[in-house]
Design a protein around this motif. Structure first.
Motif, PDB file in Angstrom:
ATOM      1  N   UNK A   1      -6.216   6.025   7.090  1.00 42.50           N
ATOM      2  CA  UNK A   1      -5.531   6.226   5.850  1.00 42.50           C
ATOM      3  C   UNK A   1      -4.895   4.646   5.143  1.00 42.50           C
ATOM      4  N   UNK A   2      -4.958   4.664   3.855  1.00 44.90           N
ATOM      5  CA  UNK A   2      -5.556   4.199   3.139  1.00 44.90           C
ATOM      6  C   UNK A   2      -3.580   3.555   1.626  1.00 44.90           C
ATOM      7  N   UNK A   3      -3.053   5.210   2.093  1.00 44.43           N
ATOM      8  CA  UNK A   3      -1.343   5.062   1.495  1.00 44.43           C
ATOM      9  C   UNK A   3      -1.022   6.042   2.575  1.00 44.43           C
ATOM     10  N   UNK A   4       0.135   5.589   2.142  1.00 49.90           N
ATOM     11  CA  UNK A   4       1.569   6.032   3.157  1.00 49.90           C
ATOM     12  C   UNK A   4       2.936   6.693   1.932  1.00 49.90           C
TER      13      UNK A   4
ATOM     14  N   UNK B   1      -4.637  -3.230   8.125  1.00 44.91           N
ATOM     15  CA  UNK B   1      -4.304  -2.229   8.888  1.00 44.91           C
ATOM     16  C   UNK B   1      -5.691  -1.467   7.923  1.00 44.91           C
ATOM     17  N   UNK B   2      -5.220  -1.396   6.594  1.00 50.16           N
ATOM     18  CA  UNK B   2      -5.794  -0.817   5.740  1.00 50.16           C
ATOM     19  C   UNK B   2      -5.126  -0.465   4.372  1.00 50.16           C
ATOM     20  N   UNK B   3      -3.789  -0.506   5.172  1.00 53.66           N
ATOM     21  CA  UNK B   3      -2.663   0.389   3.474  1.00 53.66           C
ATOM     22  C   UNK B   3      -2.483  -0.228   2.588  1.00 53.66           C
ATOM     23  N   UNK B   4      -3.219   0.211   0.945  1.00 55.09           N
ATOM     24  CA  UNK B   4      -3.028  -0.347  -0.274  1.00 55.09           C
ATOM     25  C   UNK B   4      -1.911  -0.201  -0.934  1.00 55.09           C
ATOM     26  N   UNK B   5      -1.076   1.035  -0.559  1.00 57.86           N
ATOM     27  CA  UNK B   5      -0.419   1.770  -1.408  1.00 57.86           C
ATOM     28  C   UNK B   5       0.552   3.030  -0.361  1.00 57.86           C
ATOM     29  N   UNK B   6       2.147   2.825  -0.869  1.00 56.06           N
ATOM     30  CA  UNK B   6       2.843   2.634  -0.386  1.00 56.06           C
ATOM     31  C   UNK B   6       4.202   3.756  -1.237  1.00 56.06           C
ATOM     32  N   UNK B   7       4.050   5.400  -0.557  1.00 56.46           N
ATOM     33  CA  UNK B   7       4.837   6.056  -2.234  1.00 56.46           C
ATOM     34  C   UNK B   7       6.636   6.608  -1.567  1.00 56.46           C
TER      35      UNK B   7
ATOM     36  N   UNK C   1       5.114  -6.979  -1.676  1.00 55.14           N
ATOM     37  CA  UNK C   1       4.132  -5.966  -1.203  1.00 55.14           C
ATOM     38  C   UNK C   1       3.575  -6.438  -2.680  1.00 55.14           C
ATOM     39  N   UNK C   2       4.100  -6.778  -3.989  1.00 53.21           N
ATOM     40  CA  UNK C   2       2.953  -7.134  -5.215  1.00 53.21           C
ATOM     41  C   UNK C   2       2.299  -8.578  -5.191  1.00 53.21           C
ATOM     42  N   UNK C   3       2.581  -9.020  -3.874  1.00 56.28           N
ATOM     43  CA  UNK C   3       1.930 -10.435  -3.426  1.00 56.28           C
ATOM     44  C   UNK C   3       1.409 -10.619  -2.371  1.00 56.28           C
ATOM     45  N   UNK C   4       1.096  -9.129  -1.858  1.00 58.93           N
ATOM     46  CA  UNK C   4      -0.191  -9.070  -1.198  1.00 58.93           C
ATOM     47  C   UNK C   4      -1.339  -8.549  -1.406  1.00 58.93           C
ATOM     48  N   UNK C   5      -1.320  -7.450  -2.478  1.00 56.13           N
ATOM     49  CA  UNK C   5      -1.849  -6.686  -3.739  1.00 56.13           C
ATOM     50  C   UNK C   5      -1.910  -5.317  -3.020  1.00 56.13           C
ATOM     51  N   UNK C   6      -0.183  -4.922  -2.676  1.00 57.43           N
ATOM     52  CA  UNK C   6      -0.130  -3.804  -2.525  1.00 57.43           C
ATOM     53  C   UNK C   6       0.658  -3.177  -2.704  1.00 57.43           C
ATOM     54  N   UNK C   7       0.448  -2.082  -3.771  1.00 58.47           N
ATOM     55  CA  UNK C   7       1.399  -0.989  -5.117  1.00 58.47           C
ATOM     56  C   UNK C   7       2.628  -0.077  -4.062  1.00 58.47           C
ATOM     57  N   UNK C   8       3.729  -0.877  -4.512  1.00 58.04           N
ATOM     58  CA  UNK C   8       4.876   0.127  -3.809  1.00 58.04           C
ATOM     59  C   UNK C   8       5.307   1.433  -5.159  1.00 58.04           C
ATOM     60  N   UNK C   9       5.165   2.139  -4.668  1.00 64.14           N
ATOM     61  CA  UNK C   9       5.218   3.709  -6.146  1.00 64.14           C
ATOM     62  C   UNK C   9       6.323   3.937  -6.478  1.00 64.14           C
ATOM     63  N   UNK C  10       7.281   3.971  -6.453  1.00 60.17           N
ATOM     64  CA  UNK C  10       8.926   4.700  -6.387  1.00 60.17           C
ATOM     65  C   UNK C  10       8.783   6.550  -7.465  1.00 60.17           C
TER      66      UNK C  10
ATOM     67  N   UNK D   1      -5.716  11.110  -1.512  1.00 62.85           N
ATOM     68  CA  UNK D   1      -4.843  11.162  -2.961  1.00 62.85           C
ATOM     69  C   UNK D   1      -5.407  10.196  -3.975  1.00 62.85           C
ATOM     70  N   UNK D   2      -4.945  10.322  -5.437  1.00 63.58           N
ATOM     71  CA  UNK D   2      -5.858   9.365  -6.053  1.00 63.58           C
ATOM     72  C   UNK D   2      -5.126   8.574  -6.734  1.00 63.58           C
ATOM     73  N   UNK D   3      -4.899   6.942  -6.486  1.00 66.84           N
ATOM     74  CA  UNK D   3      -3.355   6.002  -7.602  1.00 66.84           C
ATOM     75  C   UNK D   3      -4.650   5.557  -8.576  1.00 66.84           C
ATOM     76  N   UNK D   4      -4.160   5.450  -9.663  1.00 70.12           N
ATOM     77  CA  UNK D   4      -4.891   4.805 -10.534  1.00 70.12           C
ATOM     78  C   UNK D   4      -3.337   3.495 -11.480  1.00 70.12           C
TER      79      UNK D   4
END
Ligand code: SF4
Lengths: 471, 201
Positions: B68-71, B93-99, B111-120, B141-144
């Motif tokens: 998984x790359x997204x949670x 682990x490989x997670x780049x995005x959390x929603x 998250x932003x300081x580490x290249x992870x995109x948190x989406x509300x 899932x695709x995150x653009x």
């Protein structure tokens, strides 16, 4: 005339270095506190890029999370990783020339206790630390909050932080507290009311008569847990009590500088008519001694209540409550005051100050503990020394408490002070998360007096019952 | 920091609310003085038994979600401590995005300081994404980030908000400190002014 401003607005305005069009600000940081767990990667980052600490004189480092609190700690730290982390801080503090209180220094202690105690934390300042409980310093009317390690590196290198302004929230506690009810109960009552995400996006200003009536120690307890309510920071406007606390501290201004500081500090209050985006009001008289039953600080109830059932909740909380009850080994309907306790922990940056130890000692005096293990871990070496001078240490040890050296200890159990799986603890700290005090350990958050009461009876107990006995 | 532009990957459903940083990475793993290597201990106490065996039920242990790359998470994800070890562990682990419907403030920043995109996202959207995530390894899932959209495996698209400055940094993998040091003159003059106005600080 300028529009009326909140206390938060005023401190913010006085620290903006640069504001971009989209509102992103560069905020100047007056005090940067550093501990061993969240800083090594930041100092390493400076080394790798050849950068210096911009303002070492405004940077204060102290090891606290990993340090042993047993009396023989001068022997060194047994756990290799912990030792390496503390040694890394020793080296970084030396190499970069920041203010430092090593383990051997009597002034060492929990970073959020050391800052105010040494007069580093003063009203109107911006204070940050790679630690969420930096909120504590808000008790002085300082804008204080936790940051991550990348931001620690950013502050070390630039003495600024990239920030967007939060919204203003007012939490008013009207009237006076009843006997046996403390600052800890206020702060837990607020979280019980708003939930752990209720403060997200806000800076809270605590006000009202009950807040004004608190000592500085109590105010620190209240602000300490602002983060448990999700807020960026908690603030309390400075007043004569604040000035009296600061006066004469080693790093507080003296003489004419003191006078100038106080006249500035007196401007730090929320103007009449200033706008708050959210307001919460609680009556001081309505707050009872509280205790947490679950694994989130919002899982809080008066000690006179019973364990709730998942059916009492809605949405995602139903599953969370079921999980919490399983983890805590509790049954809905069970009286909170029937829950047996194995261990009592009095300490932490929430309740490890002298007043907390006095409150606990008051309950303990002349009695014996009934739990398997009870410990008092003073928040700093100086708190410890003062408690010994006042005879509190003897009260605790006579009752069967362990009397420890200063550190975070069982608040997060990074050092050897940990709960065993299933072991149940009444703790004066701030987090009851799963595994917080040791894998499988069960935490009930309480005030110092309530922790002392549990130690004496062996179960969660309404401290007011024991107080009645002594009257 | 690695750039974040678009990501198409497996999303793991974690509906539990108030997933705190002690769950994401328990304190015994905070003793490292490095940023890397924490992925194996991500969600350690939920993922492994006391003696280190995998707990089969836990979502990231299930074959479909191991990569998984997204949670997709319940409300108030990342509450608790400021430890950046939490995003470090997710990233490792490989997670780049959390929603989620909401995030704790410090975690969100980290998250932003580490290249992870948190989406509300609002609850209704998180519910749809949670259902989609439950389809397992066959769903992507695709995150653009450029377009600010999340698209389910079925092609349903949702827009999201992101701070423009943070978006810019993330899309270009920019280092904040470098950007701030360009404003050194402003910091110098602030310090000079503050020395007069608040000499005790
Ligand atoms: S006492 Fe606990 S909450 Fe406070 S700084 Fe230490 S670990 Fe954090």
């Amino acid at each position: 005339m300028t529009a009326p401003r909140t206390l938060y607005d005023k401190i913010w305005d006085d620290h903006v270095v640069h504001q971009a069009e989209d509102g992103t600000c560069l905020l100047y940081i007056d005090r940067h506190l550093v501990h061993e767990v969240t800083s090594p990667q930041a100092f390493e980052g400076l080394r790798m890029t050849g950068r210096k600490v911009r303002a070492p004189e405004k940077t204060i480092a102290v090891p606290d999370h990993n340090v042993p609190t047993t009396l023989d700690r001068a022997k060194g730290i047994e756990n290799e990783e912990s030792r390496i982390q503390v040694e890394a801080l020793d080296k970084n503090a030396r190499d970069f020339g920041v203010n430092y209180y090593p383990v051997s220094d009597i002034r060492q202690g929990i970073v959020h206790i050391v800052g105010p105690e040494q007069g580093w934390t003063l009203p109107g300042m911006t204070v940050v630390c790679g630690d969420s409980h930096t909120a504590t310093h808000g008790a002085f009317g300082a804008l204080a909050h936790g940051i991550g390690t990348s931001e620690v590196e950013h502050v070390l290198a630039t003495q600024t932080l990239i920030q967007k302004k939060s919204k203003n929230m007012k939490v008013e506690i009207t009237g006076s507290l009843r006997p046996g009810v403390t600052a800890k109960d206020i702060t837990m009552a607020v979280i019980g009311e708003t939930g752990t995400a209720g403060g997200t996006g806000y800076v809270i200003e605590y006000c009202g008569q009950a807040i004004r009536e608190l000592s500085m120690e109590g105010r620190m307890t209240v602000c300490n847990m602002a983060i448990e309510g999700g807020a960026r920071a908690g603030l309390i406007a400075p007043d004569e009590k604040t000035f009296a606390y600061c006066m004469g501290r080693p790093h507080a201004p003296k003489g004419a500088a003191w006078e100038a500081a106080v006249s500035y500090w007196k401007t730090l209050f929320t103007d009449e008519g200033a706008h708050f985006d959210k307001v919460v009001t609680l009556k001081g008289e309505d707050i009872a001694p509280l205790v947490t039953w679950g694994t989130s600080p919002e899982d809080v109830l008066p000690i006179t209540a019973t364990v709730p059932s998942p059916a009492d909740f809605t949405g995602g909380k139903v599953e969370a409550v079921q999980r919490a009850l399983d983890y805590m080994g509790l049954t809905p309907g069970q009286k909170l005051s029937d829950i047996a306790i194995d261990t009592v922990f009095i300490g932490s940056c929430t309740n490890g100050r002298i007043e907390d130890l006095r409150a606990a000692a008051e309950v303990v005096k002349g009695k014996k503990i009934k739990v398997k293990r009870a410990m008092v871990v003073p928040g700093s070496g100086l708190v410890r020394a003062q408690a010994e001078e006042e005879g509190l240490a003897k009260i605790f040890t006579d009752a069967g408490f362990e009397w420890r050296l200063a550190g975070c200890s069982m608040c997060l159990a990074m050092n050897p002070d940990q709960l065993a799986p299933g072991e149940r603890c009444a703790a004066t700290s701030n987090r009851n998360f799963e595994g917080r005090q040791g894998r499988g350990g069960r935490t009930h958050l309480v005030s110092p007096g309530m922790a002392a009461a549990a130690a004496l009876t062996g179960h969660l107990t309404d401290v007011r019952d024991l107080m009645a006995e002594t009257v | 920091m690695d750039k974040f532009t678009t990501l198409t990957g497996i999303a793991a459903p974690m509906p539990l609310v108030n997933i705190d940083t002690d769950m994401i990475i328990p304190k015994q793993f905070l003793k490292t003085i490095q940023r890397s290597g924490l992925g194996k201990n991500l969600f350690d106490e939920m993922r492994y038994t006391q003696d280190g065996a995998e707990i089969a039920d836990f979502v990231l242990n299930q074959p479909s979600y191991r990569k998984a790359e997204i949670i997709v998470a319940g409300d108030n994800f990342g509450c608790g401590s400021s430890r950046e070890h939490a995003p470090w562990a997710l990233l490792d682990f490989g997670i780049r995005c959390v929603i989620s419907t909401s995030f704790a403030d410090i975690f969100f920043n980290n998250c932003f300081k580490n290249g992870i995109l948190p989406i509300v996202m609002p609850q209704e959207v998180v519910d749809v994404l949670m259902e989609d995530a439950r389809k397992g390894g066959n769903a992507r899932v695709t995150v653009d980030l450029e377009a600010q959209t999340v698209t389910t495996s079925g092609g349903q698209s949702f827009g999201f908000e992101v701070d423009p400055f943070r978006k810019h940094c993330l899309m270009n993998g920019l280092d904040d400190i470098g950007l701030t040091l360009e404003k050194a003159a402003a910091i110098d003059s602030f310090e000079a002014r503050a020395k007069v106005a608040r000499p005790w600080a």
